[in-house]
Scaffold this active site. Sequence first.
Site, PDB file in Angstrom:
ATOM      1  N   ASP A  48       0.834  -1.196   0.000  1.00 37.18           N
ATOM      2  CA  ASP A  48       0.000   0.000   0.000  1.00 37.18           C
ATOM      3  C   ASP A  48       0.874   1.253   0.000  1.00 37.18           C
ATOM      4  OD1 ASP A  48      -2.271  -1.563   0.174  1.00 37.18           O
ATOM      5  OD2 ASP A  48      -2.446  -1.373   2.349  1.00 37.18           O
ATOM      6  N   TYR A  76       6.003  -8.406   8.704  1.00 37.29           N
ATOM      7  CA  TYR A  76       5.677  -6.980   8.782  1.00 37.29           C
ATOM      8  C   TYR A  76       5.830  -6.462  10.209  1.00 37.29           C
ATOM      9  CZ  TYR A  76       3.224  -7.695   4.311  1.00 37.29           C
ATOM     10  OH  TYR A  76       2.896  -8.016   3.012  1.00 37.29           O
ATOM     11  N   ASP A  90      -7.108   2.031   7.362  1.00 33.99           N
ATOM     12  CA  ASP A  90      -5.838   2.665   7.693  1.00 33.99           C
ATOM     13  C   ASP A  90      -6.056   4.158   7.873  1.00 33.99           C
ATOM     14  OD1 ASP A  90      -5.883   3.880   5.124  1.00 33.99           O
ATOM     15  OD2 ASP A  90      -4.674   2.285   4.246  1.00 33.99           O
ATOM     16  N   ARG A 182      -4.202  -4.836   7.036  1.00 35.35           N
ATOM     17  CA  ARG A 182      -5.262  -3.902   7.462  1.00 35.35           C
ATOM     18  C   ARG A 182      -6.471  -4.669   7.985  1.00 35.35           C
ATOM     19  NH1 ARG A 182      -6.928  -1.058   2.607  1.00 35.35           N
ATOM     20  NH2 ARG A 182      -5.823  -2.674   1.465  1.00 35.35           N
TER      21      ARG A 182
END
Length: 304
Positions: A48, A76, A90, A182
């Site tokens: 993203d 991550y 987000d 997300r």
Amino acid sequence: MGRRRQRGRNVQGILLFDKPLGDSSNKALQKVKQLYYANKAGHTGSLDPLATGLLPICFGGATKVSAFLLDADKRYWVRVKLGETTTTADSEGELLERRAVESVTAERVAAALEQFLGEIEQIPPMYSALKHQGERLYKLAREGVEVVREPRRVTIHGIRLLSCELPELELEVHCSKGTYIRTLAEDIGEALGCGAHVVGLRRTQVGPFSGENMVDLATLQALAGQEDGREALDALLLPADTALVGWPEVHLNSDSTFYLCQGQPVIVPKAPTEGRVRIYDDKENFIGVGEILDDGRVAPKRMI
């Protein structure tokens, strides 16, 4: 009629690029490709615009191994804000709801995280690059259209609570391909009864590649401006077979190399009995990916 002028260089290898905040993966790819003046390049799985971190970029023949990096596990670092949900899950989205977080404790968070270990189902977010009847979901979402998405099975190999300073959490997530961080953050927020969204996201590992040797855009630009810029840039590239370091190797003699490169399966003494393999020719050059057939022969799968 004259020969068509070549537009760029025949660059070969893999760059461990640190994608900057705000750029789409494709925009980042185009910037790097331009700096390298490369004919052919591709990235290995979108991040993203909000996300930073490891975006392996494959040049030339290395693009043929990019699909295997797409299938690889990822790791991550993520910062999650509790108590607020947004349209995009987000911080770029519009605020949907606020809820209290006073009852949340580090112990409750740790217990909630346990629920997400192993194989889980996720419903892909509307703000994603998946297609519905030929249209990207994020385009439909921007038009105010919401469609039914089928749940997908993904695997969370590990999830670690790094800090809990309400209303924010920091997590490390090790997951399979196709995992939406997300969505994971949203689901954790719902499990805690307060909602959540992502406010910071950084990819730190893709398959065998860790983020320790990433190179950022400023470094590439500085190197490109030097007198020996192209040589300096090329020195950062890893060989294509480094993307497959966990796979067994198969080494061919000259005859086997010839026939395999013609598309024919070959017998290789002491080859593995199943699965995919890295193939090296009689001069020890990496020439592609093979697959072991039921009869034990090595068949070409993806040749470079």
